[in-house]
Design a protein around this motif. Structure first.
Motif, PDB file in Angstrom:
ATOM      1  N   ARG A   1       9.415   0.536  -4.583  1.00 36.67           N
ATOM      2  CA  ARG A   1       9.789  -0.127  -3.066  1.00 36.67           C
ATOM      3  C   ARG A   1      10.413  -1.427  -3.612  1.00 36.67           C
ATOM      4  O   ARG A   1      10.192  -2.079  -4.745  1.00 36.67           O
ATOM      5  N   SER A   2      11.271  -1.735  -2.841  1.00 36.81           N
ATOM      6  CA  SER A   2      12.132  -3.029  -3.117  1.00 36.81           C
ATOM      7  C   SER A   2      11.250  -4.234  -2.610  1.00 36.81           C
ATOM      8  O   SER A   2      10.144  -4.083  -1.931  1.00 36.81           O
ATOM      9  N   VAL A   3      11.106  -5.294  -3.618  1.00 35.48           N
ATOM     10  CA  VAL A   3      10.536  -6.469  -3.370  1.00 35.48           C
ATOM     11  C   VAL A   3      11.007  -7.109  -1.867  1.00 35.48           C
ATOM     12  O   VAL A   3       9.885  -7.626  -1.078  1.00 35.48           O
TER      13      VAL A   3
ATOM     14  N   ALA B   1       3.287 -13.719  -4.609  1.00 33.86           N
ATOM     15  CA  ALA B   1       3.980 -13.187  -5.829  1.00 33.86           C
ATOM     16  C   ALA B   1       4.832 -14.539  -6.215  1.00 33.86           C
ATOM     17  O   ALA B   1       4.718 -14.729  -7.643  1.00 33.86           O
TER      18      ALA B   1
ATOM     19  N   ALA C   1      11.207  -5.162   0.624  1.00 34.32           N
ATOM     20  CA  ALA C   1      10.467  -4.499   1.640  1.00 34.32           C
ATOM     21  C   ALA C   1       9.079  -4.882   1.772  1.00 34.32           C
ATOM     22  O   ALA C   1       8.243  -4.667   2.715  1.00 34.32           O
ATOM     23  N   TRP C   2       8.600  -6.176   0.846  1.00 30.05           N
ATOM     24  CA  TRP C   2       7.286  -6.347   0.971  1.00 30.05           C
ATOM     25  C   TRP C   2       6.955  -7.179   1.978  1.00 30.05           C
ATOM     26  O   TRP C   2       8.013  -7.855   2.653  1.00 30.05           O
ATOM     27  N   PRO C   3       5.695  -7.432   2.677  1.00 34.69           N
ATOM     28  CA  PRO C   3       5.468  -8.436   3.637  1.00 34.69           C
ATOM     29  C   PRO C   3       5.589  -9.911   3.171  1.00 34.69           C
ATOM     30  O   PRO C   3       5.584 -10.092   1.836  1.00 34.69           O
TER      31      PRO C   3
ATOM     32  N   TRP D   1       3.877 -12.435   3.369  1.00 33.94           N
ATOM     33  CA  TRP D   1       2.985 -13.202   2.603  1.00 33.94           C
ATOM     34  C   TRP D   1       2.666 -12.647   1.079  1.00 33.94           C
ATOM     35  O   TRP D   1       2.262 -13.608   0.188  1.00 33.94           O
ATOM     36  N   LEU D   2       2.955 -11.365   1.030  1.00 34.83           N
ATOM     37  CA  LEU D   2       2.891 -10.919  -0.193  1.00 34.83           C
ATOM     38  C   LEU D   2       4.074 -11.448  -1.085  1.00 34.83           C
ATOM     39  O   LEU D   2       3.751 -11.686  -2.393  1.00 34.83           O
ATOM     40  N   ARG D   3       5.266 -11.736  -0.507  1.00 32.79           N
ATOM     41  CA  ARG D   3       6.315 -12.246  -1.349  1.00 32.79           C
ATOM     42  C   ARG D   3       5.945 -13.518  -1.740  1.00 32.79           C
ATOM     43  O   ARG D   3       6.342 -14.119  -3.051  1.00 32.79           O
TER      44      ARG D   3
END
Length: 57
Positions: free
Chosen positions: A22-24, A35, A26-28, A30-32
């Protein structure tokens, strides 16, 4: 006549069974942020440490 003992889907193209990465993006959100935040804090502390002792002009 041969009998197939395995099941397969006819509606999808034949691909490997590995899940695609999965592409970064595509992350929610809050998760980006979670990170990236430790890296930003580490860089901020490195700049503060490098400027320690440097006087104002």
């Amino acid at each position: 006549m041969s009998t197939d003992s395995h099941t397969h889907s006819h509606g999808q193209p034949a691909t490997s069974h590995a899940t695609p990465a999965r592409s970064v993006l595509a992350w929610p959100a809050w998760l980006r942020v979670a990170a990236v935040l430790p890296l930003v804090l580490l860089l901020w502390l490195a700049v503060l440490w490098a400027n320690e002792g440097a006087g104002l002009w």
